[in-house]
Design a protein around this motif. Structure first.
Motif, PDB file in Angstrom:
ATOM      1  N   ALA A 188       1.143  -1.299  -0.038  1.00  0.00           N
ATOM      2  CA  ALA A 188       0.060  -0.166   0.354  1.00  0.00           C
ATOM      3  C   ALA A 188       0.450   1.316  -0.184  1.00  0.00           C
ATOM      4  N   GLN A 189       1.588   1.322   0.776  1.00  0.00           N
ATOM      5  CA  GLN A 189       2.883   2.722   0.642  1.00  0.00           C
ATOM      6  C   GLN A 189       3.241   2.557  -0.731  1.00  0.00           C
ATOM      7  N   GLU A 190       4.325   1.338  -0.899  1.00  0.00           N
ATOM      8  CA  GLU A 190       4.588   2.264  -2.691  1.00  0.00           C
ATOM      9  C   GLU A 190       3.820   2.229  -3.060  1.00  0.00           C
ATOM     10  N   ILE A 191       2.093   2.052  -3.955  1.00  0.00           N
ATOM     11  CA  ILE A 191       1.306   2.781  -4.555  1.00  0.00           C
ATOM     12  C   ILE A 191       0.797   4.394  -4.401  1.00  0.00           C
ATOM     13  N   TYR A 192       1.119   4.476  -3.052  1.00  0.00           N
ATOM     14  CA  TYR A 192       1.057   5.581  -2.476  1.00  0.00           C
ATOM     15  C   TYR A 192       1.843   6.699  -3.118  1.00  0.00           C
ATOM     16  N   ARG A 193       3.423   6.138  -3.051  1.00  0.00           N
ATOM     17  CA  ARG A 193       4.487   7.026  -3.812  1.00  0.00           C
ATOM     18  C   ARG A 193       4.254   6.969  -5.071  1.00  0.00           C
ATOM     19  N   ILE A 194       3.373   5.527  -5.847  1.00  0.00           N
ATOM     20  CA  ILE A 194       3.632   6.289  -7.462  1.00  0.00           C
ATOM     21  C   ILE A 194       2.337   7.288  -7.027  1.00  0.00           C
ATOM     22  N   GLY A 195       1.452   7.364  -6.522  1.00  0.00           N
ATOM     23  CA  GLY A 195       0.908   8.782  -6.730  1.00  0.00           C
ATOM     24  C   GLY A 195       1.702   9.912  -6.092  1.00  0.00           C
ATOM     25  N   GLN A 196       2.150   9.735  -5.665  1.00  0.00           N
ATOM     26  CA  GLN A 196       3.395  11.054  -5.129  1.00  0.00           C
ATOM     27  C   GLN A 196       4.406  11.497  -6.009  1.00  0.00           C
ATOM     28  N   THR A 197       4.673  10.257  -6.634  1.00  0.00           N
ATOM     29  CA  THR A 197       5.465  10.256  -8.338  1.00  0.00           C
ATOM     30  C   THR A 197       4.563  11.480  -8.928  1.00  0.00           C
ATOM     31  N   LEU A 198       3.755  10.742  -9.322  1.00  0.00           N
ATOM     32  CA  LEU A 198       2.986  11.095 -10.783  1.00  0.00           C
ATOM     33  C   LEU A 198       2.191  12.834 -10.009  1.00  0.00           C
ATOM     34  N   ALA A 199       2.138  12.938  -8.898  1.00  0.00           N
ATOM     35  CA  ALA A 199       1.096  14.291  -8.397  1.00  0.00           C
ATOM     36  C   ALA A 199       2.403  15.753  -8.650  1.00  0.00           C
ATOM     37  N   PRO A 200       2.870  15.291  -9.340  1.00  0.00           N
ATOM     38  CA  PRO A 200       3.496  16.599  -9.687  1.00  0.00           C
ATOM     39  C   PRO A 200       3.316  17.219 -11.398  1.00  0.00           C
ATOM     40  N   LEU A 201       2.208  16.119 -11.755  1.00  0.00           N
ATOM     41  CA  LEU A 201       1.250  16.673 -13.303  1.00  0.00           C
ATOM     42  C   LEU A 201       0.690  17.085 -13.277  1.00  0.00           C
ATOM     43  N   ARG A 202       0.083  17.175 -11.702  1.00  0.00           N
ATOM     44  CA  ARG A 202      -1.314  17.724 -11.730  1.00  0.00           C
ATOM     45  C   ARG A 202      -0.907  18.970 -12.543  1.00  0.00           C
ATOM     46  N   ASP A 203       0.299  20.297 -11.926  1.00  0.00           N
ATOM     47  CA  ASP A 203       0.156  21.305 -12.119  1.00  0.00           C
ATOM     48  C   ASP A 203      -0.004  21.224 -13.917  1.00  0.00           C
ATOM     49  N   LYS A 204       0.459  20.036 -14.502  1.00  0.00           N
ATOM     50  CA  LYS A 204       0.345  20.653 -15.969  1.00  0.00           C
ATOM     51  C   LYS A 204      -0.842  20.224 -16.283  1.00  0.00           C
ATOM     52  N   PHE A 238      -3.206   4.611  -4.942  1.00  0.00           N
ATOM     53  CA  PHE A 238      -2.906   6.180  -5.447  1.00  0.00           C
ATOM     54  C   PHE A 238      -3.165   7.334  -5.194  1.00  0.00           C
ATOM     55  N   ALA A 239      -4.307   7.682  -5.649  1.00  0.00           N
ATOM     56  CA  ALA A 239      -5.325   8.868  -5.243  1.00  0.00           C
ATOM     57  C   ALA A 239      -4.957   9.697  -4.036  1.00  0.00           C
ATOM     58  N   MET A 240      -4.395   8.767  -2.786  1.00  0.00           N
ATOM     59  CA  MET A 240      -4.087   9.168  -1.572  1.00  0.00           C
ATOM     60  C   MET A 240      -2.673  10.416  -2.112  1.00  0.00           C
ATOM     61  N   GLY A 241      -1.760   9.136  -2.645  1.00  0.00           N
ATOM     62  CA  GLY A 241      -0.493  10.330  -3.613  1.00  0.00           C
ATOM     63  C   GLY A 241      -0.431  11.210  -3.443  1.00  0.00           C
TER      64      GLY A 241
END
Length: 258
Positions: free
Chosen positions: A141-157, A230-233
């Motif tokens: 679960a923590q690793e899937i959360y971290r995938i969300g964190q990794t892709l989160a900067p794309l929200r700014d695009k 993923f969404a939480m991240g």
């Protein structure tokens, strides 16, 4: 034109029949699609693409996959023809590699109903590029959360990130007669506990999913709950967009993360 930041979303995508009978959640998804800035592209992690390794669709135009049986003929005639976005897929692969995730390009994967069904209500014109990423069954679960964190900067695009699953998902205990008035306590308690933890920013309490009440009864297998990680991240501020149950115990919640 200045790019706008979009949220991350968790969407309970429900039964395939949602495409023909939207109930309460279809209008909620439509409102959400109308109220958000129009995305430049959409990234979806779906419960229906479980994989051994993390994969990213690089297809230019994935087929619409009707990955279910026994439903009315009209459902199998639906096509969601939104294009893929190979350039964005390559950017996702680079972000994941930089974060030390092993991820692979997939050029043949069709688009499952965890992707196209909610988007059918949000963006019915199917004119926004969509990239699907898989749900790796070997990650925590923590690793899937971290995938969300990794892709989160794309929200700014102005890219919309979605985890598509279900807040509760025990198909063996659904009321197929359609009685929505009686939500069993084991389902409501689980859902309310998750919402309470998210509301208090106790993300660790949700990621520690084994400790949640009635977790095995709500999720005999974890694949429909994991897209929430993923969404939480993708964001720190949690809000509820929609909450309802259908067929007794099937939770149809939509959550937003900013």
């Amino acid at each position: 034109m200045e790019l706008q930041t979009l949220p991350g979303l968790f969407i309970s995508h429900g039964s395939p029949m949602l495409a023909l009978d939207p109930e309460q959640v279809g209008p909620a998804l439509h409102r959400l699609g109308t109220n958000l800035p129009i995305p430049k592209a959409i990234i979806v992690m779906s419960a229906h693409w479980e994989s051994k390794a993390l994969e990213v669709s690089i297809s230019t135009r994935p087929e619409t996959w009707h990955d279910f049986r026994g439903f009315p003929k009209e459902l199998y005639e639906i096509r969601y023809s939104a294009p893929g976005e190979p350039a964005l897929a390559e950017e996702i692969l680079k972000l994941l590699a930089d974060a030390h995730f092993v991820a692979h390009a997939n050029s043949t994967r069709p688009r499952d109903h965890g992707v196209w069904m909610p988007l059918l209500h949000m963006y019915p014109d199917a004119d926004i590029p969509v990239v699907e990423i898989s749900l790796p069954s070997n990650l925590s679960a923590q690793e899937i959360y971290r995938i969300g964190q990794t892709l989160a900067p794309l929200r700014d695009k102005q890219i919309l990130l979605i985890g598509s699953g279900s807040i509760t998902h025990n198909l063996a205990e659904l009321s197929w007669q359609g009685d929505n008035s009686k939500v069993p306590e084991w389902a409501s308690t689980f859902r309310n506990t998750v919402v309470n933890k998210l509301s208090h920013q106790d993300y660790d309490g949700v990621l520690d999913w084994q400790s949640l009440p009635f977790v095995k009864r709500n999720h005999p297998t974890l694949e429909h709950f994991a897209p929430l990680f993923f969404a939480m991240g993708t964001g720190n501020r949690f809000t509820i967009v929609h909450s309802s149950f259908t067929m007794g115990s099937l939770g149809m919640d939509i959550y937003r993360f900013d």
